[in-house]
Motif scaffolding. Structure first.
Motif, PDB file in Angstrom:
ATOM      1  N   GLY A 149       0.424  -1.369  -0.244  1.00 26.07           N
ATOM      2  CA  GLY A 149       0.311   0.025  -0.071  1.00 26.07           C
ATOM      3  C   GLY A 149       0.801   0.979  -0.067  1.00 26.07           C
ATOM      4  O   GLY A 149       0.843   2.844   0.577  1.00 26.07           O
ATOM      5  N   GLY A 150       1.911   1.318  -0.914  1.00 26.00           N
ATOM      6  CA  GLY A 150       2.983   2.252  -0.898  1.00 26.00           C
ATOM      7  C   GLY A 150       3.431   2.691   0.945  1.00 26.00           C
ATOM      8  O   GLY A 150       4.445   3.877   0.832  1.00 26.00           O
ATOM      9  N   LEU A 151       3.537   1.597   2.243  1.00 22.81           N
ATOM     10  CA  LEU A 151       4.454   2.677   3.067  1.00 22.81           C
ATOM     11  C   LEU A 151       6.101   2.255   2.562  1.00 22.81           C
ATOM     12  O   LEU A 151       6.157   0.828   1.651  1.00 22.81           O
ATOM     13  N   ASN A 152       6.749   2.585   3.521  1.00 26.39           N
ATOM     14  CA  ASN A 152       7.946   2.875   3.517  1.00 26.39           C
ATOM     15  C   ASN A 152       8.222   1.565   4.246  1.00 26.39           C
ATOM     16  O   ASN A 152       7.788   1.111   5.315  1.00 26.39           O
ATOM     17  N   PRO A 153       9.910   1.046   4.058  1.00 31.63           N
ATOM     18  CA  PRO A 153      10.153  -0.783   4.712  1.00 31.63           C
ATOM     19  C   PRO A 153      10.286   0.251   6.327  1.00 31.63           C
ATOM     20  O   PRO A 153      10.517   1.422   6.512  1.00 31.63           O
ATOM     21  N   ARG A 154       9.773  -0.825   7.292  1.00 30.85           N
ATOM     22  CA  ARG A 154       9.997  -0.674   8.488  1.00 30.85           C
ATOM     23  C   ARG A 154       8.945   0.434   9.250  1.00 30.85           C
ATOM     24  O   ARG A 154       8.672   1.153  10.417  1.00 30.85           O
ATOM     25  N   THR A 155       7.889   0.909   8.059  1.00 30.96           N
ATOM     26  CA  THR A 155       7.304   1.941   9.183  1.00 30.96           C
ATOM     27  C   THR A 155       5.674   0.856   9.813  1.00 30.96           C
ATOM     28  O   THR A 155       5.874  -0.771   9.918  1.00 30.96           O
ATOM     29  N   ASP A 156       4.336   1.520  10.243  1.00 37.69           N
ATOM     30  CA  ASP A 156       3.777   1.020  10.766  1.00 37.69           C
ATOM     31  C   ASP A 156       3.163  -0.287  10.032  1.00 37.69           C
ATOM     32  O   ASP A 156       2.400   0.566   9.252  1.00 37.69           O
ATOM     33  N   ALA A 157       3.462  -1.217   9.576  1.00 38.85           N
ATOM     34  CA  ALA A 157       2.400  -1.641   8.708  1.00 38.85           C
ATOM     35  C   ALA A 157       1.319  -2.214   8.339  1.00 38.85           C
ATOM     36  O   ALA A 157      -0.236  -2.229   7.454  1.00 38.85           O
ATOM     37  N   HIS A 158       0.422  -1.718  10.037  1.00 37.05           N
ATOM     38  CA  HIS A 158      -0.719  -1.580   9.671  1.00 37.05           C
ATOM     39  C   HIS A 158      -1.874  -0.747   9.693  1.00 37.05           C
ATOM     40  O   HIS A 158      -2.822  -0.024   8.942  1.00 37.05           O
ATOM     41  N   ARG A 159      -1.231   0.861   9.195  1.00 39.76           N
ATOM     42  CA  ARG A 159      -0.880   1.921   8.825  1.00 39.76           C
ATOM     43  C   ARG A 159      -1.547   1.698   7.157  1.00 39.76           C
ATOM     44  O   ARG A 159      -0.757   0.846   6.498  1.00 39.76           O
ATOM     45  N   ASN A 160      -2.647   2.027   6.591  1.00 31.11           N
ATOM     46  CA  ASN A 160      -3.790   1.800   5.488  1.00 31.11           C
ATOM     47  C   ASN A 160      -4.072   3.093   4.825  1.00 31.11           C
ATOM     48  O   ASN A 160      -4.326   3.893   5.432  1.00 31.11           O
ATOM     49  N   ARG A 161      -4.420   3.355   3.300  1.00 32.14           N
ATOM     50  CA  ARG A 161      -4.972   4.124   3.076  1.00 32.14           C
ATOM     51  C   ARG A 161      -6.479   4.270   2.286  1.00 32.14           C
ATOM     52  O   ARG A 161      -6.858   4.336   1.518  1.00 32.14           O
ATOM     53  N   TYR A 162      -6.815   3.056   2.949  1.00 29.93           N
ATOM     54  CA  TYR A 162      -8.304   2.284   1.769  1.00 29.93           C
ATOM     55  C   TYR A 162      -9.544   2.143   2.646  1.00 29.93           C
ATOM     56  O   TYR A 162     -10.559   2.166   2.329  1.00 29.93           O
ATOM     57  N   GLY A 163      -9.318   2.842   4.064  1.00 27.05           N
ATOM     58  CA  GLY A 163     -10.217   2.975   4.705  1.00 27.05           C
ATOM     59  C   GLY A 163     -10.740   1.491   5.302  1.00 27.05           C
ATOM     60  O   GLY A 163      -9.897   0.186   5.415  1.00 27.05           O
ATOM     61  N   LEU A 164     -11.978   1.745   6.345  1.00 18.90           N
ATOM     62  CA  LEU A 164     -12.439   0.802   6.860  1.00 18.90           C
ATOM     63  C   LEU A 164     -11.878  -0.398   6.719  1.00 18.90           C
ATOM     64  O   LEU A 164     -11.821  -1.559   6.918  1.00 18.90           O
ATOM     65  N   HIS A 165     -12.931  -0.466   5.248  1.00 20.24           N
ATOM     66  CA  HIS A 165     -14.264  -1.583   4.861  1.00 20.24           C
ATOM     67  C   HIS A 165     -13.827  -1.288   3.313  1.00 20.24           C
ATOM     68  O   HIS A 165     -14.212  -1.674   2.891  1.00 20.24           O
ATOM     69  N   ALA A 166     -12.539  -1.148   3.027  1.00 22.92           N
ATOM     70  CA  ALA A 166     -12.723  -0.867   1.824  1.00 22.92           C
ATOM     71  C   ALA A 166     -12.863  -1.579   0.359  1.00 22.92           C
ATOM     72  O   ALA A 166     -11.929  -2.427   0.881  1.00 22.92           O
ATOM     73  N   ALA A 167     -13.576  -1.751  -0.516  1.00 23.37           N
ATOM     74  CA  ALA A 167     -14.211  -2.542  -1.394  1.00 23.37           C
ATOM     75  C   ALA A 167     -13.019  -2.760  -2.275  1.00 23.37           C
ATOM     76  O   ALA A 167     -13.127  -4.001  -2.605  1.00 23.37           O
ATOM     77  N   GLU A 168     -12.725  -1.821  -2.702  1.00 26.09           N
ATOM     78  CA  GLU A 168     -10.732  -1.758  -3.651  1.00 26.09           C
ATOM     79  C   GLU A 168     -10.103  -2.625  -3.177  1.00 26.09           C
ATOM     80  O   GLU A 168      -9.120  -2.466  -3.920  1.00 26.09           O
ATOM     81  N   ILE A 169      -9.796  -2.970  -2.350  1.00 21.19           N
ATOM     82  CA  ILE A 169      -8.592  -3.677  -1.777  1.00 21.19           C
ATOM     83  C   ILE A 169      -8.306  -5.119  -2.200  1.00 21.19           C
ATOM     84  O   ILE A 169      -6.852  -5.083  -3.159  1.00 21.19           O
ATOM     85  N   VAL A 170      -8.863  -5.908  -3.101  1.00 20.27           N
ATOM     86  CA  VAL A 170      -8.011  -6.802  -3.265  1.00 20.27           C
ATOM     87  C   VAL A 170      -8.002  -6.436  -4.991  1.00 20.27           C
ATOM     88  O   VAL A 170      -6.784  -6.558  -5.320  1.00 20.27           O
ATOM     89  N   ASP A 171      -9.074  -5.105  -5.462  1.00 18.88           N
ATOM     90  CA  ASP A 171      -8.217  -4.621  -6.838  1.00 18.88           C
ATOM     91  C   ASP A 171      -6.793  -4.012  -7.053  1.00 18.88           C
ATOM     92  O   ASP A 171      -6.139  -4.215  -7.721  1.00 18.88           O
ATOM     93  N   ARG A 172      -6.944  -3.740  -5.855  1.00 12.80           N
ATOM     94  CA  ARG A 172      -5.586  -2.273  -5.774  1.00 12.80           C
ATOM     95  C   ARG A 172      -4.563  -3.572  -5.917  1.00 12.80           C
ATOM     96  O   ARG A 172      -3.274  -3.513  -5.568  1.00 12.80           O
ATOM     97  N   THR A 173      -4.890  -4.317  -4.780  1.00 18.26           N
ATOM     98  CA  THR A 173      -3.350  -5.480  -4.094  1.00 18.26           C
ATOM     99  C   THR A 173      -2.860  -6.243  -5.109  1.00 18.26           C
ATOM    100  O   THR A 173      -2.372  -6.135  -6.133  1.00 18.26           O
ATOM    101  N   LEU A 174      -4.121  -6.531  -6.238  1.00 15.21           N
ATOM    102  CA  LEU A 174      -3.900  -7.379  -7.983  1.00 15.21           C
ATOM    103  C   LEU A 174      -3.123  -6.041  -8.782  1.00 15.21           C
ATOM    104  O   LEU A 174      -1.725  -6.926  -9.326  1.00 15.21           O
ATOM    105  N   ALA A 175      -3.884  -5.387  -8.093  1.00 17.16           N
ATOM    106  CA  ALA A 175      -3.209  -4.004 -10.246  1.00 17.16           C
ATOM    107  C   ALA A 175      -1.142  -3.939  -9.334  1.00 17.16           C
ATOM    108  O   ALA A 175      -0.236  -4.323  -9.869  1.00 17.16           O
TER     109      ALA A 175
END
Length: 299
Positions: A149-175
């Motif tokens: 999800g665009g995180l830099n190495p060794r940052t808090d890996a649980h932080r995300n840019r997709y919202g709590l229930h983002a439906a597009e997570i599969v599409d964006r991860t696959l892309a």
């Protein structure tokens, strides 16, 4: 164009095609660190003993890492090389049948690891250093294309840019993983050396990680082997309750069985024997493998 500083080597061919849906390979986690979230093999002797045990329990791949994924003290390139390369050399000499993976995002470490005997680069930080793919091409090694999800190495890996229930997570991860696979091919990595990893927990909350497993078939349908690294991760603990890593084995095995049934080609694990048993039972149920000992009712 490949960096001219990456000298071509000529290792033996590595057949990553042996890891596939219906016949997944087990990748054992060997952490050459002192601060990993679950288990560490802090000394060379401990790491070699861990590899011995993993190979005896059925691991076909060992993934050797020198830096914990999360926050911690700075580890220089030289220190990371010093942590992983002696272990790689020892394993390559003692277990030539085992594929050695190195868990790193830095091309200098990747290059040194390949020279020491690694045949797979597990780039868990999603192409932060594009030269890692060039190293894979130069050494005829495999590469894992992950998604953070665009995180830099060794940052808090649980932080995300997709919202709590983002439906597009599969599409964006696959892309994301397919873009990295294309970049690896452009760098010269053969298609049959490329593995994709949806990377649960990295840049994702628990809802996202669970959704990725639910839709794992979309990653399998790309034709690339899918690596699934769910061993004792936070989303497993949160699915159960407020459960620490040492109590997440049963939940991990449930996630592993589901992933195998849905076509994962590699399972990265801290618990090789339990994972091997889960794979054997899952494949016997799906009919993709025979039970290993069938005398019930015959005596």
């Amino acid at each position: 164009m490949k960096d001219s500083s990456l000298t071509q080597s000529a290792p033996a061919s590595r057949d990553l095609g042996q890891a596939r849906a219906g016949s997944p390979a087990i990748m054992a986690v060997i952490n050459r660190t002192t601060d990993s979230f679950y288990e560490s093999a802090a000394t060379l002797d401990e790491a070699i003993a861990a590899v011995e045990a993993a190979a005896a329990d059925g691991a076909q791949i060992v993934d050797i890492g020198g830096v914990r994924a999360g926050r911690g003290r700075e580890i220089s390139v030289a220190e990371e090389i010093d942590r992983v390369c002696p272990t790689i050399e020892a394993v390559a000499a003692a277990h030539p049948q085992v594929l050695i993976s190195v868990d790193t995002w830095r091309h200098e470490v990747a290059d040194a690891a390949c020279r020491a005997g690694a045949g797979l680069l597990n780039d868990t930080w999603a192409g932060t250093d594009p030269k890692v793919a060039e190293v894979a091409a130069a050494h005829d090694a495999g590469i894992v294309c992950s998604h953070t999800g665009g995180l830099n190495p060794r940052t808090d890996a649980h932080r995300n840019r997709y919202g709590l229930h983002a439906a597009e997570i599969v599409d964006r991860t696959l892309a994301g993983v397919l873009d990295l696979a294309s970049a690896a091919r452009a760098a010269g990595v053969p298609e049959d050396r490329i593995i994709i990893d949806p990377t649960p927990d990295f840049g994702k909350n628990t809802y996202h990680s669970l959704r990725l497993l639910r839709d794992l078939d979309r990653f399998v349908d790309t034709g690339y082997p899918v690596l699934l690294a769910v061993s004792r991760k936070d989303f497993v603990g949160e699915a159960i309750g407020d459960v620490p890593p040492q109590d997440r084995l049963h939940g991990t095995i449930a996630a592993t069985a589901l992933a195998v049934e849905r076509g994962a080609a590699m399972i990265r694990t801290h618990d090789v024997r339990a994972t091997a048993d889960a794979i054997a039972v899952t494949l016997a149920i799906t009919g993709e493998a025979e039970p290993k000992h069938t005398v019930r009712g015959l005596r």
